[in-house]
Write a protein that holds these residues in place. Structure first.
Motif, PDB file in Angstrom:
ATOM      1  N   LEU A 177       0.821  -1.205   0.000  1.00 46.20           N
ATOM      2  CA  LEU A 177       0.000   0.000   0.000  1.00 46.20           C
ATOM      3  C   LEU A 177       0.860   1.261   0.000  1.00 46.20           C
ATOM      4  CD1 LEU A 177      -2.853  -0.943   2.473  1.00 46.20           C
ATOM      5  CD2 LEU A 177      -3.030  -0.638   0.008  1.00 46.20           C
ATOM      6  N   LEU A 178       2.100   1.139   0.482  1.00 45.25           N
ATOM      7  CA  LEU A 178       2.985   2.295   0.566  1.00 45.25           C
ATOM      8  C   LEU A 178       4.038   2.340  -0.530  1.00 45.25           C
ATOM      9  CD1 LEU A 178       3.547   2.277   4.421  1.00 45.25           C
ATOM     10  CD2 LEU A 178       1.966   3.686   3.111  1.00 45.25           C
ATOM     11  N   VAL A 179       4.650   1.198  -0.835  1.00 39.08           N
ATOM     12  CA  VAL A 179       5.746   1.167  -1.810  1.00 39.08           C
ATOM     13  C   VAL A 179       5.629  -0.060  -2.700  1.00 39.08           C
ATOM     14  CG1 VAL A 179       7.396   2.455  -0.404  1.00 39.08           C
ATOM     15  CG2 VAL A 179       7.271  -0.011  -0.164  1.00 39.08           C
ATOM     16  N   PHE A 180       6.144   0.025  -3.898  1.00 35.84           N
ATOM     17  CA  PHE A 180       6.248  -1.087  -4.844  1.00 35.84           C
ATOM     18  C   PHE A 180       4.933  -1.823  -5.077  1.00 35.84           C
ATOM     19  CE2 PHE A 180      10.653  -1.112  -2.966  1.00 35.84           C
ATOM     20  CZ  PHE A 180      11.254  -0.498  -4.044  1.00 35.84           C
ATOM     21  N   ASN A 181       3.825  -1.078  -5.087  1.00 33.03           N
ATOM     22  CA  ASN A 181       2.530  -1.748  -5.223  1.00 33.03           C
ATOM     23  C   ASN A 181       2.368  -2.421  -6.576  1.00 33.03           C
ATOM     24  OD1 ASN A 181       2.380   0.724  -6.430  1.00 33.03           O
ATOM     25  ND2 ASN A 181       0.541   1.380  -5.390  1.00 33.03           N
ATOM     26  N   VAL A 182       3.075  -1.976  -7.593  1.00 33.31           N
ATOM     27  CA  VAL A 182       2.990  -2.620  -8.904  1.00 33.31           C
ATOM     28  C   VAL A 182       3.577  -4.037  -8.848  1.00 33.31           C
ATOM     29  CG1 VAL A 182       5.174  -1.752  -9.827  1.00 33.31           C
ATOM     30  CG2 VAL A 182       3.286  -2.249 -11.378  1.00 33.31           C
ATOM     31  N   PHE A 183       4.494  -4.281  -7.932  1.00 34.63           N
ATOM     32  CA  PHE A 183       5.110  -5.599  -7.782  1.00 34.63           C
ATOM     33  C   PHE A 183       4.500  -6.385  -6.618  1.00 34.63           C
ATOM     34  CE2 PHE A 183       8.439  -8.165  -5.704  1.00 34.63           C
ATOM     35  CZ  PHE A 183       8.634  -9.109  -6.692  1.00 34.63           C
ATOM     36  N   LEU A 184       4.357  -5.747  -5.471  1.00 32.44           N
ATOM     37  CA  LEU A 184       3.907  -6.450  -4.271  1.00 32.44           C
ATOM     38  C   LEU A 184       2.432  -6.830  -4.310  1.00 32.44           C
ATOM     39  CD1 LEU A 184       5.848  -4.534  -1.485  1.00 32.44           C
ATOM     40  CD2 LEU A 184       6.398  -6.718  -2.539  1.00 32.44           C
ATOM     41  N   GLY A 185       1.612  -6.067  -5.014  1.00 34.82           N
ATOM     42  CA  GLY A 185       0.192  -6.400  -5.124  1.00 34.82           C
ATOM     43  C   GLY A 185      -0.043  -7.755  -5.784  1.00 34.82           C
ATOM     44  N   PRO A 186       0.504  -7.973  -6.990  1.00 35.05           N
ATOM     45  CA  PRO A 186       0.327  -9.285  -7.621  1.00 35.05           C
ATOM     46  C   PRO A 186       0.971 -10.434  -6.846  1.00 35.05           C
ATOM     47  CG  PRO A 186       0.915  -7.663  -9.264  1.00 35.05           C
ATOM     48  CD  PRO A 186       1.058  -6.994  -7.928  1.00 35.05           C
ATOM     49  N   VAL A 187       2.110 -10.171  -6.195  1.00 30.62           N
ATOM     50  CA  VAL A 187       2.753 -11.226  -5.393  1.00 30.62           C
ATOM     51  C   VAL A 187       1.856 -11.601  -4.214  1.00 30.62           C
ATOM     52  CG1 VAL A 187       4.730 -11.757  -3.909  1.00 30.62           C
ATOM     53  CG2 VAL A 187       5.095 -10.615  -6.091  1.00 30.62           C
ATOM     54  N   ALA A 188       1.270 -10.603  -3.548  1.00 39.68           N
ATOM     55  CA  ALA A 188       0.373 -10.877  -2.426  1.00 39.68           C
ATOM     56  C   ALA A 188      -0.853 -11.661  -2.882  1.00 39.68           C
ATOM     57  CB  ALA A 188      -0.052  -9.569  -1.755  1.00 39.68           C
ATOM     58  N   ILE A 189      -1.402 -11.306  -4.030  1.00 42.44           N
ATOM     59  CA  ILE A 189      -2.569 -12.014  -4.566  1.00 42.44           C
ATOM     60  C   ILE A 189      -2.208 -13.463  -4.882  1.00 42.44           C
ATOM     61  CG2 ILE A 189      -4.131 -12.150  -6.546  1.00 42.44           C
ATOM     62  CD1 ILE A 189      -4.035  -9.042  -6.595  1.00 42.44           C
TER      63      ILE A 189
END
Length: 88
Positions: free
Chosen positions: A31-43
Motif C-alpha cells: 500500500l505504501l511502496v512497490f505496489n505494482v510488484f507487491l500487489g500481484p505477489v500478495a494475490i
C-alpha cells in the motif's frame, strides 16, 4: 515405516501458513511502496495458500484483499498523475 509422511504433511501446512502471512505482510507494505510488484505477489501467495488449505484462512483473505487494494491504489495514482510511479 511411514515416519516421513506426517512430518511432510506438517511442513506443507506450515508452508501454506507462511504463504498466508507473507501475502498479508506484502499486501500491507504494498500500500505504501512497490505496489505494482507487491500487489500481484500478495494475490498469488494468498491464492496458493487458500488453494492448499491454510489454517490461517483469514490472514490469506486479508492478503488477497490488500493485494487487490494495492492495484487499486496504483490505478488511482496512475489516473491522477499519468505515470506509473508516485511519491508522498
Amino acid at each position: 515405516m511411514h515416519l516421513t509422511a506426517p512430518a511432510t504433511r506438517r511442513t506443507g501446512i506450515r508452508d501454506t501458513d507462511g504463504m498466508a502471512v507473507a501475502s498479508f505482510v506484502l499486501g500491507l507494505i504494498g500500500l505504501l511502496v512497490f505496489n505494482v510488484f507487491l500487489g500481484p505477489v500478495a494475490i498469488t501467495l494468498a491464492g496458493i495458500a487458500l488453494y492448499r488449505g491454510t489454517r490461517r484462512r483469514g490472514r490469506a483473505l486479508l492478503g488477497l484483499g490488500l493485494g487487490v487494494a494495492d492495484l487499486l491504489v496504483l490505478l488511482a495514482f496512475v489516473q491522477a498523475d499519468g505515470t506509473v510511479s508516485w511519491s508522498f
